[in-house]
Write an enzyme that holds these catalytic residues in place. Structure first.
Site: not given
Length: 421
Positions: A140, A142-143, A157, A32, A145, A28
């Site tokens: 943030d 989450k799977p 990140d 990359v 990251n 979002g």
């Protein structure tokens, strides 16, 4: 701008420093790329902020904030190599990890072995503990990251979320972007004025651990608002319903991590790590609260909307004593009404507090919406004149037109023991 033109422009802007090979993925906030670090002869992951995000946060402020990430040195945190601005592009550079993300593994296996899930969660908790001690909150987790390299978890990140939030949090919101991923965001992250600290990362890691074990996150929905409502209001579904081999102590760890109120969660990521180690070693987890989990085996009495409405009407016809008797019977089961038959969790939800959802227009050409609205508002008006009832107003009902908002969530936010739909 098409992809070849964009890659050409990026390579021109980064000439002599990085040479982009191909796109690896898109989120979002950023895209990359796999790139060659020309100066050091190594592969890197080069992340370029999207144009609207870059414009909202501002280059100088973002780059000043993200520099703090370069000081994080931990085996389970992916370091920051570089950052900068070139030809209007805001970018930052991290090592390219040979392996897969936790997101990839969950998508492939759905449910991970319990021991593997605990090992991954423990390494992430260790990384969070270190970063939080440095005053850094990820925002943030989450799977997607979490990378899995040589059977170890590495968080990516780190510091980017803080840099984005500090540099342009309010302007980001105006563009429709937020720092964080709704499926893993704690209730306090949805509040523009809410303070976010390390306990938001603990909540997100709890969501991630839950998904590793169950195969799906604790809360989901078709819209951001529906997801927000569930995180804020819904009790956490018991993971043992879908996977009976999850031990009680591990369920307790999940429930404490996923407490709605930050003060009810683990105080620190280090405390969470201690609890995970205790579960892994088979020790009894001490000091773990229920996280809002109700008494075992206590379930709602489920009634259809028509049945509850009928009982209410009968109670009204009988008068005060009759209504109080029926209301008392309903409250013993914590009854809730819905066309789908889902009950409302027992608690302080009075059955004489009624919410009427706007009726659906099921005509083939959707031409009877005005009739559905008229019936809904007439029913609200008729029920509102009954002294024994406390009925949600038309304006209140209007706020919950979105049919994707779960009945239980609606009931809790308006404190209604009966929902008619």
């Amino acid at each position: 701008m098409n992809t070849p033109d964009l890659l050409g422009r990026l390579n021109g802007a980064l000439e002599g420093r990085y040479r982009i090979e191909r796109e690896l993925g898109e989120g979002g906030m950023a895209t990359v790329y796999l790139a060659d670090d020309v100066r050091h002869g190594r592969k890197v992951a080069l992340k370029v902020l999207k144009a609207d995000v870059a414009a909202a946060v501002g280059g100088e402020r973002f780059l000043a904030e993200i520099k703090t990430t370069a000081n994080l040195q931990h085996p389970h945190i992916l370091p920051l190599f570089d950052s900068g601005e070139a030809d209007g592009f805001l970018f930052y550079v991290m090592p390219y990890v040979e392996g897969e993300s936790l997101r990839d593994r969950i998508d492939r296996e759905r449910q991970l072995p319990i021991e593997d899930a605990l090992d991954i969660a423990l390494e992430v908790a260790d990384a969070l503990s270190y970063a939080h001690d440095q005053g850094m909150v990820h925002r943030d987790i989450k799977p997607g990251n979490i990378m899995l390299a040589r059977n170890h978890a590495v968080v990516t990140d780190f510091g980017v979320g803080r840099a984005l939030d500090v540099a342009g949090g309010e302007r980001l919101t105006q563009t429709g972007s937020t720092v964080g991923t709704p499926t893993y965001m704690g209730p306090e992250q949805w509040d523009d004025d809410g303070e976010v600290d390390g306990r938001a990362d603990i909540y997100a890691l709890g969501c991630t651990l839950y998904e590793m074990l169950v195969g799906q996150p604790p809360f989901s929905g078709s819209t951001r608002m529906a997801i927000m409502a569930r995180h804020t209001l819904d009790p956490v579904p018991s993971p043992t319903v879908q996977r009976s081999t999850i031990p009680p102590d591990l369920e307790s760890v999940l429930m404490t991590s996923l407490a709605k109120v930050p003060a009810d969660r683990y105080r620190t990521a280090s405390d969470l790590a201690v609890a995970i180690k205790a579960v892994r070693s088979g020790e009894t987890v001490s000091g773990v609260g229920s996280g809002g989990f109700g008494p075992a085996g206590h379930r709602s009495r489920v009634l259809t909307g028509a049945a509850v409405t009928f009982l209410i009407i009968v109670g009204v016809a009988l008068g005060g004593d009759g209504f109080r008797a029926i209301a008392g019977w309903l409250s013993l089961g914590g009854a809730g009404a819905s066309s789908s038959g889902r009950g409302v969790t027992p608690g302080a939800l009075p059955p004489d507090r009624i919410a009427v959802r706007y009726f659906d227009d099921l005509s083939q050409d959707a031409s009877l919406g005005f009739v559905a609205d008229g019936l809904t508002e007439s029913l609200i008006d008729e029920l509102s004149v009954v002294p024994a009832l406390d009925v949600l107003s038309r304006d209140g009902a209007e706020r919950f037109r979105d049919s994707s908002i779960p009945v239980d969530s609606l009931a809790r936010v308006v404190k209604a023991g009966t929902v008619v739909s």
